[in-house]
Design an enzyme around this catalytic site. Structure first.
Site, mmCIF file in Angstrom:
data_model
loop_
_atom_site.group_PDB
_atom_site.id
_atom_site.type_symbol
_atom_site.label_atom_id
_atom_site.label_comp_id
_atom_site.label_asym_id
_atom_site.label_seq_id
_atom_site.Cartn_x
_atom_site.Cartn_y
_atom_site.Cartn_z
ATOM 1 N N SER A 39 19.948 85.393 59.657
ATOM 2 C CA SER A 39 19.291 84.248 59.036
ATOM 3 C C SER A 39 18.667 83.358 60.097
ATOM 4 O O SER A 39 19.096 83.352 61.246
ATOM 5 C CB SER A 39 20.263 83.450 58.170
ATOM 6 O OG SER A 39 20.791 82.371 58.890
ATOM 7 N N GLN A 40 17.655 82.637 59.689
ATOM 8 C CA GLN A 40 16.946 81.774 60.618
ATOM 9 C C GLN A 40 16.667 80.438 59.961
ATOM 10 O O GLN A 40 16.034 80.370 58.916
ATOM 11 C CB GLN A 40 15.639 82.432 61.035
ATOM 12 C CG GLN A 40 14.836 81.564 61.961
ATOM 13 C CD GLN A 40 13.592 82.254 62.468
ATOM 14 O OE1 GLN A 40 13.166 83.276 61.937
ATOM 15 N NE2 GLN A 40 12.999 81.686 63.491
ATOM 16 N N GLY A 41 17.177 79.374 60.537
ATOM 17 C CA GLY A 41 16.905 78.039 60.026
ATOM 18 C C GLY A 41 16.016 77.290 60.990
ATOM 19 O O GLY A 41 15.471 77.877 61.920
ATOM 20 N N ALA A 42 15.890 75.987 60.757
ATOM 21 C CA ALA A 42 15.042 75.194 61.644
ATOM 22 C C ALA A 42 15.689 75.051 63.005
ATOM 23 O O ALA A 42 15.018 74.926 64.013
ATOM 24 C CB ALA A 42 14.811 73.814 61.038
ATOM 25 N N GLU A 43 17.002 75.079 63.043
ATOM 26 C CA GLU A 43 17.672 74.760 64.289
ATOM 27 C C GLU A 43 18.275 75.966 64.981
ATOM 28 O O GLU A 43 18.332 76.010 66.208
ATOM 29 C CB GLU A 43 18.760 73.727 64.002
ATOM 30 C CG GLU A 43 19.073 72.889 65.207
ATOM 31 C CD GLU A 43 20.314 72.062 65.014
ATOM 32 O OE1 GLU A 43 20.464 71.502 63.923
ATOM 33 O OE2 GLU A 43 21.126 72.008 65.935
ATOM 34 N N ALA A 44 18.748 76.931 64.214
ATOM 35 C CA ALA A 44 19.487 78.020 64.847
ATOM 36 C C ALA A 44 19.183 79.361 64.199
ATOM 37 O O ALA A 44 18.704 79.433 63.070
ATOM 38 C CB ALA A 44 20.985 77.738 64.766
ATOM 39 N N ASP A 54 25.967 69.646 55.091
ATOM 40 C CA ASP A 54 24.898 70.522 54.609
ATOM 41 C C ASP A 54 25.459 71.553 53.641
ATOM 42 O O ASP A 54 25.298 72.752 53.824
ATOM 43 C CB ASP A 54 24.225 71.203 55.806
ATOM 44 C CG ASP A 54 22.983 71.989 55.412
ATOM 45 O OD1 ASP A 54 22.422 71.690 54.341
ATOM 46 O OD2 ASP A 54 22.584 72.894 56.149
ATOM 47 N N VAL A 56 20.990 83.177 63.399
ATOM 48 C CA VAL A 56 22.309 83.791 63.280
ATOM 49 C C VAL A 56 22.158 85.306 63.357
ATOM 50 O O VAL A 56 21.345 85.892 62.652
ATOM 51 C CB VAL A 56 22.993 83.381 61.961
ATOM 52 C CG1 VAL A 56 24.333 84.078 61.827
ATOM 53 C CG2 VAL A 56 23.168 81.878 61.903
#
Lengths: 356, 268
Positions: free
Chosen positions: B22-27, B167, B29
């Site tokens: 997974s890819q978010g704005a900050e990190a 969150d 995984v």
């Protein structure tokens, strides 16, 4: 849902003309725009700016502007600026469809002095009034000038710091400042440094920052989607008082820190709503370093940054006219008794009739 | 863009076969099969899954000044790791910390969860979608009720230890198999990137409110029941611990936050 923008058009009418009056802070701006009939989101139906006149009240170095002084400035100038805007636009008064004014948010006294002028013109010329939210004005003008259709909006100015995204007929606030606005933080720092307030304190800090290069660690206070800036201001004021660091380096570090926070929450909002467009509006949006940082971030997300220049970033009358004309075309009408302005008028209180 | 970032993490961790999950704005995984420091033939003790590990990577943000970036990455990564360790010592179900490389922004942690029969990862979101497909009797059946109550219970455990998640969404909650033969699950919370210590009622109420909104937007059909069960579970731990007054405070504040309902209402 199909929106009808022309229920108010008289037979044979080709244009709408709006006069916008802005005076929520230290600038008074009067603007006149002309918008063709038909769907305004169609690129062929762009608004045409007929005139955009502005006058700024600048406080002496080391001071901020006082509401009382600003209001006096606006009262002194409003008639002259309206007259100048109309003559520059080369229109007849009876061609104007609506008079739009800033209903909030902003400083009470300056807001009120401009609202009184707007009411007077409306009664005198028998033209309907439209009250406009200042933030929505910025957003609509930004969209109009840049052509961005559904961007995440970073609204940064002396009084506001918000990350906004559109959803179901509201401009929803994603993240915002918990205390002071980013522009306010810069302005107050400029006061400590006793640098000139002309053309704007933020601009002068930007010029000084270009000469700095040493990064001084400052608190970094992103709180989830929100941010807090009063602590940073206090911290850097203390550093300034100690006089161990060069002013240029302080300006540079303050900008780096504040703007990194802004870009971070914008990026978070973009990830959340799955958008790859950013629109920067508001006075601080003129800052080239902020635009540069935003560009780097957005490049990594394969998106676009839309920014405007000082004519539209800084408060102006045209943006009020632009948001007002859309409201007018969707049937908006503000009675005199409802034209009370307010210092607190949140962006998400406005029902956005003109978007699907 | 993610290609460059993945190249960068591969440079930091050569010889690890990293799979992006997974890819978010900050990190970002990743999952990997190789333990960071144990040799292949020694299996780590105390982990539910000894063959897969999670690598959470906070990439450099090129728009930030290098020094500032290092400061932020370091403090956030270390902060999250400390919190995971704290949760483990409090016996709250969450991924266990395996290793930390704060300067490079990397945390290694336990892999929790399993594959659902339809092949998706067992986050609460996927699981609810999975049982919703089976029909209404399953979607609001006893098992769903039990799981939602466990979720509420898990959040209450966090809150009673003065930690807020920050969150909560249905994808940040994971179902863990408790038995190979029957359908019995426990619930773990993941992604503590925005978590903090707080004893404020406001923060706790907002925490629950955010999850409520997330459930409404991702599972609109039955969200009302889910939210009801969630609060039942949340309440049950408070009454177990005889903290009824604390529960009332949260309940009251939650009602106020719902009315306010304008901040953080952009979920979905």
């Amino acid at each position: 849902m199909k929106l009808d923008f022309d229920t108010r058009a008289k037979p044979g009418q080709k244009w709408y003309i709006a006069l916008g009056m802005e005076g929520s802070a230290n600038k008074i701006g009067i603007g006149i725009i002309k918008q063709p009939i038909g769907d305004p989101s169609n690129p062929e139906n762009r608004s045409i700016i007929l005139s955009n006149i502005r006058d700024t009240y600048n406080a002496p170095p080391g001071q901020g502007f006082m509401p009382r002084d600003v209001a006096r400035h606006h009262r002194n100038w409003v008639v002259r600026i309206v007259a100048k805007a109309i003559s520059e636009a080369k229109i007849e008064i009876n061609e104007i469809n609506c008079i739009c004014f800033t209903q909030g948010p902003g400083m009470g006294a300056p807001l009120q002095s401009v609202v009184i002028a707007a009411r007077t013109l409306s009664l005198m010329w028998k033209i309907p009034l439209i009250g406009v939210n200042h933030c929505v004005g910025h957003i609509e003008m930004g969209r109009e000038v840049t052509g961005a259709n559904n961007p995440v909006v970073l609204y940064v100015s002396g009084g506001n710091t918000q990350v906004i995204a559109y959803s179901r007929q509201r401009y929803r606030i994603f993240g915002e400042t918990l205390d002071i606005a980013v522009g306010n933080c810069l302005d107050r720092f400029a006061r400590v440094l006793k640098i000139s307030n002309s053309p704007s304190p933020g601009y002068n800090i930007e010029q000084l920052a270009k000469k700095g290069g040493k990064f001084i660690e400052l608190p970094y206070t992103v709180k989830g989607m929100d941010l807090s800036m009063s602590g940073i201001l206090e911290f850097i004021e203390e550093l300034t008082r100690r006089q161990n660091e060069k002013i240029e380096d302080l300006c540079y570090s303050l900008q780096e820190c504040l703007f990194a926070m802004l870009v971070e929450i914008t990026e978070r909002a973009m990830a959340h709503v799955n958008s790859n467009q950013v629109l920067i509006v508001g006075g601080v949006g003129c800052n080239e370093r902020l635009q540069e940082m935003m560009n780097i971030m957005v490049k990594d997300r394969n998106g676009y940054v839309y920014a405007t220049d000082e004519r539209f970033c800084i408060d102006n009358g045209v943006m009020i006219a632009q948001a007002g004309i859309l409201e007018y075309r969707m049937g908006g009408n503000c009675q005199i008794e409802d034209s009370v302005c307010s210092q607190k008028f949140r962006t998400d209180e406005v029902f956005v009739k003109w978007r699907e | 863009m993610s290609k460059e970032i993945i190249e960068r993490v591969e440079k930091i961790l050569p010889d690890f076969d990293l799979k992006l999950v997974s890819q978010g704005a900050e990190a970002l995984v990743f999952v990997t099969e190789k333990h960071p420091y144990l040799p292949k033939d020694i299996k780590p003790a105390g982990l539910t899954n000894v063959n897969n590990f999670i690598v959470k990577y906070r990439p450099r943000k090129p728009y930030r000044h290098e020094k500032l970036d290092l400061q932020i990455t370091k403090s956030r990564t270390a902060g999250e790791a400390k919190l995971l360790y704290k949760l483990d010592s409090l016996n709250i179900k969450a991924p266990k910390l395996i290793a930390l490389d704060a300067i490079n922004g990397i945390i290694w942690m336990e892999f929790l969860g399993f594959r659902l029969p339809n092949g998706n990862f067992s986050s609460l979101k996927n699981w609810l979608w999975f049982i919703e497909k089976k029909g209404e009797s399953e979607a609001i059946g006893q098992l769903a009720k039990d799981v939602m109550r466990l979720v509420g219970y898990a959040i209450a455990e966090l809150h009673l230890n003065e930690i807020v998640h920050g969150d909560l969404t249905s994808s940040n909650i994971v179902l863990v198999k408790e038995s190979e033969t029957e359908e019995k699950y426990s619930v773990a919370l993941i992604d503590f990137g925005l978590s903090s210590y707080s004893n404020l009622v406001e923060d706790k109420a907002v925490d629950i409110y955010v999850l409520e909104r997330a459930l409404v937007s991702t599972h609109p059909q039955f969200s009302e029941l889910y939210n009801e069960w969630l609060l039942e579970g949340y309440h049950s731990l408070y009454s177990e611990k005889k903290k009824i007054n604390a529960w009332r405070d949260v309940e009251r504040r939650l009602a106020a936050v719902r009315l306010r309902g304008r901040k953080r209402s952009m979920l979905g």
